[in-house]
Design an enzyme around this catalytic site. Structure first.
Site, PDB file in Angstrom:
ATOM      1  N   ASN A 170       0.818  -1.220   0.000  1.00  0.00           N
ATOM      2  CA  ASN A 170       0.000   0.000   0.000  1.00  0.00           C
ATOM      3  C   ASN A 170       0.851   1.268   0.000  1.00  0.00           C
ATOM      4  O   ASN A 170       0.476   2.273  -0.593  1.00  0.00           O
ATOM      5  CB  ASN A 170      -0.975  -0.020   1.182  1.00  0.00           C
ATOM      6  CG  ASN A 170      -2.067  -1.064   0.972  1.00  0.00           C
ATOM      7  OD1 ASN A 170      -2.270  -1.534  -0.149  1.00  0.00           O
ATOM      8  ND2 ASN A 170      -2.765  -1.434   2.033  1.00  0.00           N
ATOM      9  N   CYS A 175     -10.256  -5.537  -4.605  1.00  0.00           N
ATOM     10  CA  CYS A 175     -10.933  -6.700  -4.009  1.00  0.00           C
ATOM     11  C   CYS A 175     -12.422  -6.447  -3.824  1.00  0.00           C
ATOM     12  O   CYS A 175     -12.831  -5.350  -3.437  1.00  0.00           O
ATOM     13  CB  CYS A 175     -10.318  -7.008  -2.643  1.00  0.00           C
ATOM     14  SG  CYS A 175      -8.730  -7.818  -2.743  1.00  0.00           S
ATOM     15  N   ARG A 213     -17.110   0.061  -1.265  1.00  0.00           N
ATOM     16  CA  ARG A 213     -15.890   0.843  -1.467  1.00  0.00           C
ATOM     17  C   ARG A 213     -16.074   2.139  -2.274  1.00  0.00           C
ATOM     18  O   ARG A 213     -15.473   2.329  -3.335  1.00  0.00           O
ATOM     19  CB  ARG A 213     -14.784  -0.038  -2.082  1.00  0.00           C
ATOM     20  CG  ARG A 213     -14.591  -1.337  -1.329  1.00  0.00           C
ATOM     21  CD  ARG A 213     -13.390  -2.105  -1.769  1.00  0.00           C
ATOM     22  NE  ARG A 213     -12.172  -1.634  -1.141  1.00  0.00           N
ATOM     23  CZ  ARG A 213     -10.962  -2.138  -1.371  1.00  0.00           C
ATOM     24  NH1 ARG A 213     -10.823  -3.112  -2.224  1.00  0.00           N
ATOM     25  NH2 ARG A 213      -9.904  -1.664  -0.759  1.00  0.00           N
ATOM     26  N   ASP A 265     -16.329   8.708  -2.254  1.00  0.00           N
ATOM     27  CA  ASP A 265     -16.940  10.027  -2.070  1.00  0.00           C
ATOM     28  C   ASP A 265     -16.063  10.979  -1.251  1.00  0.00           C
ATOM     29  O   ASP A 265     -16.077  12.188  -1.475  1.00  0.00           O
ATOM     30  CB  ASP A 265     -18.319   9.886  -1.410  1.00  0.00           C
ATOM     31  CG  ASP A 265     -18.247   9.136  -0.087  1.00  0.00           C
ATOM     32  OD1 ASP A 265     -17.791   7.977  -0.083  1.00  0.00           O
ATOM     33  OD2 ASP A 265     -18.616   9.706   0.948  1.00  0.00           O
ATOM     34  N   GLN A 266     -15.282  10.446  -0.307  1.00  0.00           N
ATOM     35  CA  GLN A 266     -14.460  11.334   0.528  1.00  0.00           C
ATOM     36  C   GLN A 266     -13.265  11.883  -0.255  1.00  0.00           C
ATOM     37  O   GLN A 266     -12.825  13.003  -0.005  1.00  0.00           O
ATOM     38  CB  GLN A 266     -13.975  10.606   1.788  1.00  0.00           C
ATOM     39  CG  GLN A 266     -15.103  10.170   2.704  1.00  0.00           C
ATOM     40  CD  GLN A 266     -16.011  11.341   3.102  1.00  0.00           C
ATOM     41  OE1 GLN A 266     -15.552  12.343   3.627  1.00  0.00           O
ATOM     42  NE2 GLN A 266     -17.293  11.209   2.816  1.00  0.00           N
ATOM     43  N   ASP A 301      -7.117  -5.829   7.095  1.00  0.00           N
ATOM     44  CA  ASP A 301      -6.395  -6.699   6.157  1.00  0.00           C
ATOM     45  C   ASP A 301      -5.819  -7.937   6.839  1.00  0.00           C
ATOM     46  O   ASP A 301      -5.446  -8.903   6.162  1.00  0.00           O
ATOM     47  CB  ASP A 301      -5.258  -5.926   5.473  1.00  0.00           C
ATOM     48  CG  ASP A 301      -5.772  -4.946   4.432  1.00  0.00           C
ATOM     49  OD1 ASP A 301      -6.984  -4.923   4.184  1.00  0.00           O
ATOM     50  OD2 ASP A 301      -4.949  -4.197   3.871  1.00  0.00           O
TER      51      ASP A 301
END
Ligand code: UD1
Length: 419
Positions: free
Chosen positions: A23, A116, A121, A124-125, A306
């Site tokens: 990530n 995934c 998911r 909008d933010q 995760d």
């Protein structure tokens, strides 16, 4: 398609190195597109999601060279801000191109990001943040997002929920905004700090990353070259820690930041596992039946969503009743049906799974439905009696670099077989 064939029941023993954070790499490699120059990154995991990102970069004029775990990116000749490659749909983190290109070029268009299938998911933010900075956003039938801005103006932005992606994305867009941007209710995950460290190294002025308020003073430009090392992958490390505990093993993982592992370590200790760490390594040793535990996922420094799926294998075989509550995603229990095929006794009530621990799991043919679900099935296969076949392992390759090789180094009997 490939599958893993695992002959389980052997305690994992030995030493392995964890790779760089997936990530972090996805955010930071994209952040480097905000400058016109050459950046060299170390500790970049050789995983499918990074390759997809490099393919996207190549499609818009970025040149890259990979040598081992180093990746050099030449961003001097980017000739497109309209991304139309299919690869952008296959992954989630392609959304970072929105923030990076809004900042550098004032325009960008990407296909709606994939990733995934673990819940709805929304983004909008991210969009709320870009709009607050002055960008106009057009969404075409939930297939494509286009963002444009003549100039970006720093603002105070309150996120309605804590989002890793939105925090990094709006931070990227703010780097060149006029004046000061303040992100309130920001996510605090280690890769947010890593992204901010990289950008600051390049000349950005970001303070507060790792807290829930991040302040960004806009700058006019970034340096044109850098060398930067990506932090270790907290989730990969956690997966090996869980595998050591599940198999009654004794495993030392190197290239680790133990601080990032504290929540999992504490939970393993509660379950009777011995965990010890030095500056950059962690040892996990398990010699007795695991005690049951209750886990609830939360934003950092809470228990990472995760790791919820790999961790649930421990709940399957602990001595008593354990619970796992998923608070981040609404559809992250799909691995549990597969674990039931292996003999696990699990009842799901809404977002809570109740595990009645069984003595052992038995090998079965199981299917990975997403990345971490796949990792959990590999861990289950390593711990189970008999042979487990994990199918659909392309999900696992998205986030783990040759996971089978690392487990083989620990003595596991695991083979990748092409079907
Ligand atoms: C990132 C990670 C992923 C991890 C997740 C949570 C990357 C590339 N992926 O994903 O591995 O599982 O953090 O730690 O870094 N939300 C909204 N609106 C938004 C954004 C998010 O409602 O605009 C919600 C999501 O639906 C979810 C929660 O917020 O319920 C957290 O999502 P977020 O932190 O944004 O996850 P990602 O950045 O997608």
């Amino acid at each position: 398609m490939d599958k893993f064939v695992i002959k389980g029941g052997k305690p994992l023993k030995g030493e392995i190195y964890a790779g760089g954070s997936k990530n972090s790499a996805l955010g930071i490699l994209t952040a480097s597109l905000m400058t016109k120059g050459v950046c060299v990154f170390r500790n970049v995991p050789d995983i499918e999601d990074v390759q997809l990102l490099l393919n996207i970069f190549e499609s818009i004029g970025v040149k890259y060279v990979r040598e081992g775990s180093s990746v050099a990116l030449d961003t001097r000749n980017i000739d497109k801000t309209y991304i139309d490659t299919e690869d952008a749909v296959k992954m989630r983190a392609s959304y970072y191109l929105l923030g990076a290109f809004l900042g550098r070029f004032g325009e960008v268009s990407i296909p709606f990001p994939g990733g995934c299938a673990i819940g709805s998911r929304p983004i909008d933010q991210h969009i709320k943040g870009f709009q607050a900075l002055g960008a106009s956003i057009t969404e075409q039938d939930k297939c494509r997002i286009t963002a444009k801005a003549d100039s970006l103006q720093g603002r105070e932005i309150f996120f309605d929920c804590v989002s890793v992606g939105a925090t990094i994305n709006v931070m990227l867009a703010s780097v060149f905004a006029n004046g000061t941007t303040q992100l309130v209710n920001a996510a605090k995950e280690p890769h947010i700090v890593d992204a901010a460290n990289f950008l600051n190294f390049m000349g950005a002025r970001i303070k507060g990353a790792g807290t829930d308020v991040i302040r960004i003073e806009g700058v006019k430009s970034l340096k044109h070259k850098a060398e930067y090392s990506i932090i270790p992958d907290q989730i990969e490390v956690g997966t090996y820690m869980v595998a050591a505990a599940a198999t009654g093993g004794d495993v030392t993982i190197k290239n680790v930041i133990p601080k990032h592992m504290e929540t999992l370590s504490a939970k393993l200790v509660d379950m009777g596992v011995s965990v010890s760490s030095s500056d950059d390594s962690i040892n996990v040793k398990s010699t007795s039946r695991l005690k049951p535990a209750d886990v609830k996922t939360a934003v950092y420094p809470g228990f990472p969503t995760d790791l919820q799926q790999p961790f649930s294998v421990l709940a399957c075989i602990a001595d008593g009743e354990s619970t796992v509550t998923e608070t981040i995603y609404e559809n992250r229990f799909r691995h549990l049906d597969e674990l039931k095929k292996m003999g696990a006794d699990i009842t799901v009530k809404g977002n809570k799974a109740v595990f009645n621990g069984v003595d052992h799991l038995d090998g079965a043919q199981v299917y990975a439905t997403d990345l971490r679900a796949g990792a959990s099935l590999v861990v289950a296969g390593l711990a189970a009696n008999g042979t487990t076949e994990v199918c659909n392992i392309e999900h696992i390759d998205r986030g783990y670099e040759a996971i089978e090789n690392k487990f083989m180094q620990l003595g596991a009997d695991i083979e990748r077989v092409s079907e």
